[in-house]
Design a protein around this motif. Structure first.
Motif, PDB file in Angstrom:
ATOM      1  N   MET A  90      13.638  24.523  32.233  1.00 12.61           N
ATOM      2  CA  MET A  90      14.244  25.813  32.416  1.00 12.61           C
ATOM      3  C   MET A  90      15.418  25.927  31.453  1.00 12.61           C
ATOM      4  N   GLY A  91      15.651  27.111  30.931  1.00 13.63           N
ATOM      5  CA  GLY A  91      16.738  27.336  30.001  1.00 13.63           C
ATOM      6  C   GLY A  91      17.981  27.846  30.706  1.00 13.63           C
ATOM      7  N   TYR A  92      19.146  27.452  30.202  1.00 16.86           N
ATOM      8  CA  TYR A  92      20.434  27.865  30.753  1.00 16.86           C
ATOM      9  C   TYR A  92      21.366  28.231  29.619  1.00 16.86           C
ATOM     10  N   THR A  93      22.243  29.198  29.860  1.00 15.28           N
ATOM     11  CA  THR A  93      23.258  29.520  28.874  1.00 15.28           C
ATOM     12  C   THR A  93      24.229  28.354  28.786  1.00 15.28           C
ATOM     13  N   MET A  94      24.819  28.195  27.624  1.00 13.90           N
ATOM     14  CA  MET A  94      25.708  27.056  27.394  1.00 13.90           C
ATOM     15  C   MET A  94      27.147  27.411  27.767  1.00 13.90           C
ATOM     16  N   VAL A  95      27.333  27.641  29.060  1.00 16.14           N
ATOM     17  CA  VAL A  95      28.650  27.917  29.631  1.00 16.14           C
ATOM     18  C   VAL A  95      28.837  26.981  30.824  1.00 16.14           C
ATOM     19  N   TYR A  96      30.112  26.735  31.174  1.00 13.66           N
ATOM     20  CA  TYR A  96      30.385  25.754  32.231  1.00 13.66           C
ATOM     21  C   TYR A  96      29.837  26.160  33.600  1.00 13.66           C
ATOM     22  N   ALA A  97      29.626  27.438  33.832  1.00 18.38           N
ATOM     23  CA  ALA A  97      29.029  27.870  35.100  1.00 18.38           C
ATOM     24  C   ALA A  97      27.608  27.323  35.253  1.00 18.38           C
ATOM     25  N   SER A  98      26.967  26.994  34.152  1.00 16.65           N
ATOM     26  CA  SER A  98      25.600  26.449  34.210  1.00 16.65           C
ATOM     27  C   SER A  98      25.559  25.054  34.807  1.00 16.65           C
ATOM     28  N   VAL A  99      26.670  24.329  34.774  1.00 18.64           N
ATOM     29  CA  VAL A  99      26.688  22.979  35.347  1.00 18.64           C
ATOM     30  C   VAL A  99      26.379  23.050  36.839  1.00 18.64           C
ATOM     31  N   ALA A 100      27.082  23.892  37.566  1.00 20.13           N
ATOM     32  CA  ALA A 100      26.844  24.026  39.010  1.00 20.13           C
ATOM     33  C   ALA A 100      25.446  24.557  39.283  1.00 20.13           C
ATOM     34  N   LEU A 101      24.994  25.481  38.475  1.00 13.78           N
ATOM     35  CA  LEU A 101      23.656  26.052  38.647  1.00 13.78           C
ATOM     36  C   LEU A 101      22.572  24.989  38.467  1.00 13.78           C
ATOM     37  N   THR A 102      22.685  24.161  37.429  1.00 10.48           N
ATOM     38  CA  THR A 102      21.677  23.122  37.208  1.00 10.48           C
ATOM     39  C   THR A 102      21.721  22.069  38.310  1.00 10.48           C
ATOM     40  N   ARG A 103      22.896  21.789  38.827  1.00  7.95           N
ATOM     41  CA  ARG A 103      22.998  20.834  39.942  1.00  7.95           C
ATOM     42  C   ARG A 103      22.234  21.358  41.156  1.00  7.95           C
ATOM     43  N   ARG A 104      22.448  22.629  41.485  1.00  8.72           N
ATOM     44  CA  ARG A 104      21.751  23.220  42.638  1.00  8.72           C
ATOM     45  C   ARG A 104      20.241  23.238  42.418  1.00  8.72           C
ATOM     46  N   HIS A 105      19.823  23.620  41.243  1.00  9.70           N
ATOM     47  CA  HIS A 105      18.382  23.666  40.955  1.00  9.70           C
ATOM     48  C   HIS A 105      17.760  22.272  41.021  1.00  9.70           C
TER      49      HIS A 105
END
Length: 140
Positions: A1-16
């Motif tokens: 899955m692709g994510y934008t390269m911003v720090y908010a993506s860290v929490a999002l990838t952890r949850r996923h």
């Protein structure tokens, strides 16, 4: 899955990642795996951020119960990977590879064919009863 390269993506990838590992019933240490996802994604954002690119997260549970975590970014090199050393006690950064290896991860990387690189961490995990074949895909 692709994510934008911003720090908010860290929490999002952890949850996923946590959700995907629960769905699969991965028998390894889920919280260690999610911490490794967090470290890989943070490193990609810190060192691989390029305008117009995203990072990619891929999780694969192998038939043997091992977990493969891959994060790709648009930067093709990985300076200092082979000269890894334990960080200084008061260091404010540079602990990611150390943490991943201390948690039992086998860390490797390779360039991608067209752009960037993929950093891969393999973790052993107990074999889950419902595992009958390799399960792969994105973390989402």
């Amino acid at each position: 899955m692709g994510y934008t390269m911003v720090y908010a993506s860290v929490a999002l990838t952890r949850r996923h990642a946590l959700r995907r590992l629960a769905i699969w019933g991965w028998a390894g240490d889920t919280y260690d795996a999610v911490l490794i996802v967090s470290e890989l994604v943070s490193n990609a954002i810190n060192h691989g951020r390029r305008v117009g690119h995203e990072l990619r997260l891929r999780l694969v549970m192998l038939e043997c119960g091992a977990l493969v975590i891959e994060v790709s970014d648009p930067v093709a090199d990985f300076p200092g990977f082979d000269t890894f050393s334990e960080p200084e006690e008061d260091a404010e950064s540079g602990r990611g590879l150390f943490v991943m290896r201390r948690l039992g991860g086998e860390v490797t990387w390779h360039p991608r064919p067209h752009v960037g690189k993929t950093v891969r961490v393999s973790l052993r995990g107990g074999r889950s009863p419902e595992v009958g074949r390799a399960r792969g895909g994105s973390a989402g």
